[in-house]
Design an enzyme around this catalytic site. Structure first.
Site, PDB file in Angstrom:
ATOM      1  N   SER A 420       0.829  -1.207   0.000  1.00  0.00           N
ATOM      2  CA  SER A 420       0.000   0.000   0.000  1.00  0.00           C
ATOM      3  C   SER A 420       0.863   1.256   0.000  1.00  0.00           C
ATOM      4  O   SER A 420       0.351   2.343  -0.173  1.00  0.00           O
ATOM      5  CB  SER A 420      -0.933   0.001   1.211  1.00  0.00           C
ATOM      6  N   HIS A 441      -3.107  -3.128  -6.109  1.00  0.00           N
ATOM      7  CA  HIS A 441      -3.414  -2.566  -4.797  1.00  0.00           C
ATOM      8  C   HIS A 441      -4.911  -2.617  -4.545  1.00  0.00           C
ATOM      9  O   HIS A 441      -5.679  -1.834  -5.094  1.00  0.00           O
ATOM     10  CB  HIS A 441      -2.887  -1.124  -4.710  1.00  0.00           C
ATOM     11  N   GLU A 453      -6.035  -0.619  -7.769  1.00  0.00           N
ATOM     12  CA  GLU A 453      -5.042   0.159  -8.520  1.00  0.00           C
ATOM     13  C   GLU A 453      -4.046  -0.817  -9.148  1.00  0.00           C
ATOM     14  O   GLU A 453      -3.488  -1.673  -8.443  1.00  0.00           O
ATOM     15  CB  GLU A 453      -4.313   1.131  -7.583  1.00  0.00           C
ATOM     16  N   ASN A 491      -4.595   6.561  -1.706  1.00  0.00           N
ATOM     17  CA  ASN A 491      -4.064   6.903  -0.383  1.00  0.00           C
ATOM     18  C   ASN A 491      -3.426   8.282  -0.382  1.00  0.00           C
ATOM     19  O   ASN A 491      -3.492   9.020   0.601  1.00  0.00           O
ATOM     20  CB  ASN A 491      -3.047   5.860   0.073  1.00  0.00           C
TER      21      ASN A 491
HETATM   22  P1  NAI Z   1      -1.636  -8.963   7.868  1.00  0.00           P
HETATM   23  O1  NAI Z   1      -0.662  -8.732   8.947  1.00  0.00           O
HETATM   24  O2  NAI Z   1      -3.056  -9.109   8.191  1.00  0.00           O
HETATM   25  O3  NAI Z   1      -1.211 -10.296   7.069  1.00  0.00           O
HETATM   26  C1  NAI Z   1       0.085 -10.583   6.631  1.00  0.00           C
HETATM   27  C2  NAI Z   1       0.242 -12.093   6.547  1.00  0.00           C
HETATM   28  O4  NAI Z   1       1.453 -12.374   5.892  1.00  0.00           O
HETATM   29  C3  NAI Z   1       0.313 -12.757   7.905  1.00  0.00           C
HETATM   30  O5  NAI Z   1      -0.643 -13.801   7.942  1.00  0.00           O
HETATM   31  C4  NAI Z   1       1.720 -13.304   7.992  1.00  0.00           C
HETATM   32  O6  NAI Z   1       1.787 -14.532   8.669  1.00  0.00           O
HETATM   33  C5  NAI Z   1       2.068 -13.469   6.530  1.00  0.00           C
HETATM   34  N1  NAI Z   1       3.494 -13.406   6.241  1.00  0.00           N
HETATM   35  C6  NAI Z   1       4.386 -12.489   6.678  1.00  0.00           C
HETATM   36  N2  NAI Z   1       5.599 -12.734   6.140  1.00  0.00           N
HETATM   37  C7  NAI Z   1       5.469 -13.814   5.340  1.00  0.00           C
HETATM   38  C8  NAI Z   1       6.340 -14.543   4.503  1.00  0.00           C
HETATM   39  N3  NAI Z   1       7.611 -14.197   4.376  1.00  0.00           N
HETATM   40  N4  NAI Z   1       5.856 -15.608   3.833  1.00  0.00           N
HETATM   41  C9  NAI Z   1       4.565 -15.959   3.946  1.00  0.00           C
HETATM   42  N5  NAI Z   1       3.686 -15.307   4.733  1.00  0.00           N
HETATM   43  C10 NAI Z   1       4.133 -14.259   5.408  1.00  0.00           C
HETATM   44  O7  NAI Z   1      -1.367  -7.821   6.789  1.00  0.00           O
HETATM   45  P2  NAI Z   1      -2.390  -7.138   5.773  1.00  0.00           P
HETATM   46  O8  NAI Z   1      -3.066  -6.036   6.435  1.00  0.00           O
HETATM   47  O9  NAI Z   1      -3.163  -8.201   5.105  1.00  0.00           O
HETATM   48  O10 NAI Z   1      -1.377  -6.486   4.721  1.00  0.00           O
HETATM   49  C11 NAI Z   1      -0.700  -7.246   3.770  1.00  0.00           C
HETATM   50  C12 NAI Z   1      -0.197  -6.334   2.659  1.00  0.00           C
HETATM   51  O11 NAI Z   1      -1.310  -5.646   2.077  1.00  0.00           O
HETATM   52  C13 NAI Z   1       0.762  -5.249   3.134  1.00  0.00           C
HETATM   53  O12 NAI Z   1       1.704  -5.048   2.107  1.00  0.00           O
HETATM   54  C14 NAI Z   1      -0.140  -4.032   3.289  1.00  0.00           C
HETATM   55  O13 NAI Z   1       0.548  -2.830   3.148  1.00  0.00           O
HETATM   56  C15 NAI Z   1      -1.091  -4.237   2.148  1.00  0.00           C
HETATM   57  N6  NAI Z   1      -2.383  -3.569   2.274  1.00  0.00           N
HETATM   58  C16 NAI Z   1      -3.055  -3.553   3.467  1.00  0.00           C
HETATM   59  C17 NAI Z   1      -4.271  -2.917   3.568  1.00  0.00           C
HETATM   60  C18 NAI Z   1      -5.019  -2.914   4.866  1.00  0.00           C
HETATM   61  O14 NAI Z   1      -5.975  -2.135   5.005  1.00  0.00           O
HETATM   62  N7  NAI Z   1      -4.666  -3.763   5.819  1.00  0.00           N
HETATM   63  C19 NAI Z   1      -4.882  -2.236   2.423  1.00  0.00           C
HETATM   64  C20 NAI Z   1      -4.146  -2.370   1.199  1.00  0.00           C
HETATM   65  C21 NAI Z   1      -2.928  -3.004   1.151  1.00  0.00           C
END
Ligand code: NAI
Length: 680
Positions: A420, A441, A453, A491
Site C-alpha cells: 500500500s 493494490h 489500482e 491513499n
Molecule cells: P496482515 O498482517 O493481516 O497479514 C500478513 C500475513 O502475511 C500474515 O498472515 C503473515 O503470517 C504473513 N506473512 C508475513 N511474512 C510472510 C512470509 N515471508 N511468507 C509468507 N507469509 C508471510 O497484513 P495485511 O493487512 O493483510 O497487509 C498485507 C499487505 O497488504 C501489506 O503489504 C499491506 O501494506 C497491504 N495492504 C493492506 C491494507 C489494509 O488495510 N490492511 C490495504 C491495502 C494493502
C-alpha cells in the site's frame, strides 16, 4: 399484420396460433439498451396490433445476457446536451401506454437482466414470466442515476405489487431474483429458460386473474389514507441515507406517489414532469457521469485476454485471505500460502462465510470452495499464472520472498504486490524478470470495495500492465492504472484529508463535528471514523511514506493511540470506541458551533492533492482521477469526483479559498503545482 415494417432492432412475427412475438435484438449492441430507435420500432408494431389485435403478444429477447438493461444511457447524455429529455421521456410513455392499452393479452418473457426501461416495458404488459436462472435479476435502479422510473414504472409498480414493496424496490434501486420477484407478485411464473415461451403462451391462453390477496394489497396500499400514512415513514427511511439537498430523486418519487398514486392513469403525467425536472439537476448529471466513469474503468480491462487461470496468493492475513477468497468466488483456481498455517485455516473459514453470503446455492458454494486450496508451504507457486504477494509491509521481507519464489514461477507468470505504500522501484530491485512485476493494490475490505489500482513502474512491460488490468476486470473489480509514487492515487489523495482531521482534533474540535462536516459534504463516513476503520497503524505507516513527499509532518496524537493498543475498530478502540463493532461517538458539547472553515479545511486539501496527482501523471486523465477517487474512497458521487467538483465550484474560487486557508492556518494549504494546467 407487419407488412411494410422493417425494424432493425427487433423482429416481429405472427405465429400460426395467432400470437404475435416481438423479439428485442438491438442491431449495434450486445444488449437491448432501449434506444429511441428501438422504442419507435416497437411503437410502430404496436400501432398495427392496436388496429388488428392478434390473439396475444409476447415480448422476448434474442440476447444471451438478458431481456434489457434499460434505457440507452449514452443517448441520454445527448438529450441532456440538446435539452430534448422531455421528448424522449414522453415518447417512451406513448409507446408503453399503447402496449398497456392493447386489446389482447400481453406477456414479457424475461431471462437475465431486466432493469429500468426494460422493466418498465414489462410492467406495461399484462403478465411477466421469468427464467429460473441465477443471472435473472429484475429491478428499477433509476435512483442511482439521480432520477426515478420515468416510463410508467413509478405509476405502475405500486399497483402491481403493492406500494410498500414497490417503493422499497424503487427507493433502494436494487434488484430481485426471479424467485423473489415471484414471491412479491412482480412476475406471474418462474420456469426453466427453455420453457419461457410455453409459459408465456399459456398465460395468453388462460388469462389468469391475479391472486385475490395481491389485488387487495395493491388496492389497499394505494388509497389516499394509506399514502398519507406511509409517505412520512418512507421519507424518514430515505433521510437516514440520502439528504434531499444532495439526492432529490427518492423524495420526488415519494411525492409523486403520495399526491397522484391513487391510480396508474393519474400518476403517469406527474411522473413525466417529475423525472424531467430531476434529469436537469446537477446530481443527475454527475451520477450519469459516474456511470460513464465506471464504464470507462471497465473498458480499460475489457476485451483483452489475461491468460490467468491459477492465482497463488502469499500472505493469508486481512488482505491476502480476502483477495484469495474473492478470486476463487469469481471462478479462478486459487492457492493460498502463509508462513503461519493457522492464518491459512482462518482465511479459508472466512472465505467459506463469504461464499455462503454471496453465492447462495449449495452447488455454487461448493464449487468455489473446491477452487480455493490452502498451500501453507507454497508448493504450488510454480503452477500459477499470477502470484499476488500480500505479506508484511517491509521492503526486505518482501524482497527476500521474491528472491525465493521467482525462480520457482513459470517464466511468463505475473508477479504482483499488494503493497500500500512502498514504491515498486524499491521492490523490483534484484528481480530476474522485473518486466513481469506490477502492483495490484486492493482496498480493505476487499469484498466491499470495487477498485484495484494496477501499478506500473519504470521496468514493467506494457503487456504485464495490460494483463493486470484485464485480470482485475476479469474478477469483477474496477481497474485503475496508476503510477508508482508514494501512496499511488487513492491513499495519496486521502492523506491530506485525514491529516487535517487529526490536526483539527489536536486543536480541540470534537471528533463528531469533524466527521459530520465531511458527511454533510457527501462523504460516506467522516475521516476520523475512516481512519479507525482502516487501522491507525496502517494510516501511520502509509502516512510516514507520503508525508516526506508532501513536506508535511504527522501529528503526534495518532502514535500515542497506537502505542496504547488502540489501533481503531479492529482493537475495539481508536479515536472512537466500538463496543459492538459500531462507532460510539461522544455527543457534541451543548451549543457547540464548529469553525466556519471546517468543511473547507477537510475537503480543499483533498482537491489540492487531486490536482497535484493529475499534474504528476499518477493517472492518465481527469476522468480516471475522478473515477479512482469515487470508487476508491466513496467521494460524494453526486458531485462527480474531485476534478468535476472543482469545475462546478470554479477553479479560481477554490484557489482563492486555499490561499486564504494558507494565510490563516499555514502553507500546507498553498495551491500545489498543477492548477494552472487545469482547464477552467
Ligand atoms: P496482515 O498482517 O493481516 O497479514 C500478513 C500475513 O502475511 C500474515 O498472515 C503473515 O503470517 C504473513 N506473512 C508475513 N511474512 C510472510 C512470509 N515471508 N511468507 C509468507 N507469509 C508471510 O497484513 P495485511 O493487512 O493483510 O497487509 C498485507 C499487505 O497488504 C501489506 O503489504 C499491506 O501494506 C497491504 N495492504 C493492506 C491494507 C489494509 O488495510 N490492511 C490495504 C491495502 C494493502
Amino acid at each position: 399484420m407487419f407488412e411494410g415494417l422493417r425494424p432493425r432492432h427487433c423482429r416481429a412475427e405472427l405465429r400460426d396460433d395467432g400470437i404475435a412475438v416481438i423479439t428485442l435484438d438491438r442491431a449495434d449492441k450486445p444488449v437491448n439498451a432501449l434506444a429511441q430507435a428501438l422504442i419507435d420500432e416497437i411503437g410502430q408494431l404496436v400501432e398495427r396490433m392496436a388496429i388488428e389485435p392478434p390473439k396475444g403478444l409476447v415480448f422476448m429477447s434474442a440476447k444471451d445476457g438478458g431481456f434489457s438493461p434499460g434505457a440507452d444511457i449514452g443517448e441520454f447524455e445527448g438529450f441532456f446536451a440538446q435539452g430534448t429529455i422531455a421528448d424522449a421521456i414522453s415518447n417512451g410513455h406513448r409507446v408503453f401506454d399503447a402496449i398497456a392499452r392493447l386489446r389482447c393479452p400481453t406477456v414479457a418473457a424475461i431471462h437475465g437482466h431486466c432493469f429500468g426501461g426494460g422493466m418498465e416495458l414489462s410492467l406495461a404488459c399484462d403478465y411477466r414470466v421469468a427464467a429460473d436462472t441465477p443471472d435473472t435479476r429484475l429491478g428499477l435502479p433509476e435512483v442511482k442515476l439521480g432520477i426515478h422510473p420515468g416510463w410508467g414504472g413509478l405509476a405502475r409498480l405500486p399497483h402491481l405489487v403493492g406500494a410498500p414493496e414497490a417503493m422499497r424496490m424503487m427507493l433502494a434501486g436494487g434488484s430481485l431474483s426471479a424467485s423473489r420477484a415471484r414471491a412479491i407478485g412482480l412476475v406471474d411464473g418462474v420456469v426453466p429458460r427453455e420453457d419461457l415461451m410455453a409459459k408465456a403462451t399459456d398465460l395468453v391462453r388462460t388469462r389468469p386473474a391475479r391472486p385475490f390477496r395481491q389485488r387487495l394489497t395493491a388496492w389497499a396500499t394505494n388509497t389516499w389514507p394509506a399514502r398519507v400514512a406511509l409517505a412520512p415513514t418512507l421519507r424518514k427511511t430515505v433521510q437516514r441515507k440520502a439528504p434531499r439537498k444532495h439526492y432529490p430523486a427518492p423524495y420526488a418519487m415519494i411525492d409523486v406517489w403520495r399526491k397522484h398514486g391513487g391510480s396508474v392513469a393519474k400518476a403517469l403525467r406527474p411522473e413525466i414532469r417529475s423525472v424531467v425536472r430531476l434529469a436537469g439537476t446537477p446530481t443527475a448529471h454527475n451520477l450519469v457521469r459516474v456511470y460513464f466513469l465506471q464504464e470507462g474503468l471497465k473498458a480499460r480491462g475489457a476485451g483483452t485476454g489475461h491468460g490467468i487461470h491459477h492465482v497463488h496468493v502469499i500472505g493469508a492475513g486481512v488482505m491476502g485471505g480476502d483477495i484469495a477468497a474473492w478470486a476463487a468466488m469469481q471462478g479462478f483456481n486459487v492457492t493460498l500460502q502463509d508462513q503461519n498455517a493457522q492464518a491459512v485455516q482462518a482465511a479459508l473459514a472466512r472465505a467459506g462465510t463469504l461464499f455462503e453470503k454471496r453465492l447462495k446455492t449449495a452447488d455454487r458454494i461448493e464449487a468455489a470452495r473446491r477452487r480455493l486450496a490452502g498451500d501453507p508451504e507454497g508448493a504450488r507457486v510454480g503452477e500459477a499464472d499470477l502470484v499476488i504477494e500480500a505479506i508484511v509491509e517491509k521492503v526486505e521481507v518482501k524482497r527476500a520472498l521474491f528472491a525465493d519464489i521467482e525462480p520457482k514461477m513459470k517464466p511468463d507468470a505475473l508477479l504482483a504486490t499488494n503493497t500500500s505504500s512502498i514504491v515498486l522501484e524499491d521492490l523490483r530491485e534484484g528481480l530476474a524478470r522485473p518486466q513481469n512485476f506490477i502492483g495490484l493494490h486492493y482496498f480493505n475490505p476487499v469484498p466491499m470495495l470495487p477498485l484495484v489500482e494496477v501499478v506500473h513502474h519504470d521496468q514493467a512491460s506494457g503487456e504485464s500492465l495490460r494483463r493486470g488490468l484485464a485480470f482485475v476486470r476479469g474478477h469483477d473489480k474496477l481497474p485503475l492504472a496508476a503510477a508508482s509514487a508514494p501512496g499511488f492515487l487513492v491513499n495519496r489523495i486521502l492523506f491530506p484529508y485525514l491529516l487535517e482531521a487529526f490536526r483539527l482534533r489536536e486543536e480541540g474540535v470534537p471528533l463528531r463535528a469533524i466527521d459530520e462536516a465531511a458527511v454533510r459534504f457527501g462523504m460516506p463516513m467522516g475521516p476520523v471514523e475512516l481512519a479507525d476503520q482502516v487501522g491507525l497503524d496502517v494510516c501511520a505507516h502509509v502516512g510516514a511514506v507520503i508525508a516526506p513527499k508532501l513536506g508535511v509532518e504527522l501529528p503526534g496524537g495518532v502514535e500515542a493511540l497506537i502505542a496504547a493498543g488502540k489501533r481503531g475498530r479492529k482493537d475495539g478502540e481508536g479515536f472512537y470506541t466500538y463496543p459492538e463493532g459500531k462507532a460510539v461517538k461522544p455527543p457534541l458539547p451543548e451549543n457547540y458551533v464548529p469553525p466556519v472553515d471546517l468543511e473547507d479545511r477537510l475537503i480543499l486539501p483533498l482537491l489540492n492533492e487531486a490536482v497535484a496527482c493529475l499534474h504528476e501523471g499518477i493517472v492518465a486523465s481527469a476522468d480516471e482521477l475522478d473515477a479512482g477517487v469515487i470508487f476508491g474512497t466513496g467521494f460524494a458521487p453526486f458531485r462527480g469526483g474531485p476534478i468535476q467538483h472543482i469545475r462546478a465550484v470554479g477553479k479560481d474560487e477554490v484557489i482563492k479559498r486555499l490561499t486564504e486557508l494558507a494565510k490563516r492556518h499555514g502553507p500546507r494549504f498553498a495551491p500545489r503545482p498543477g492548477w494552472s494546467e487545469l482547464a477552467s
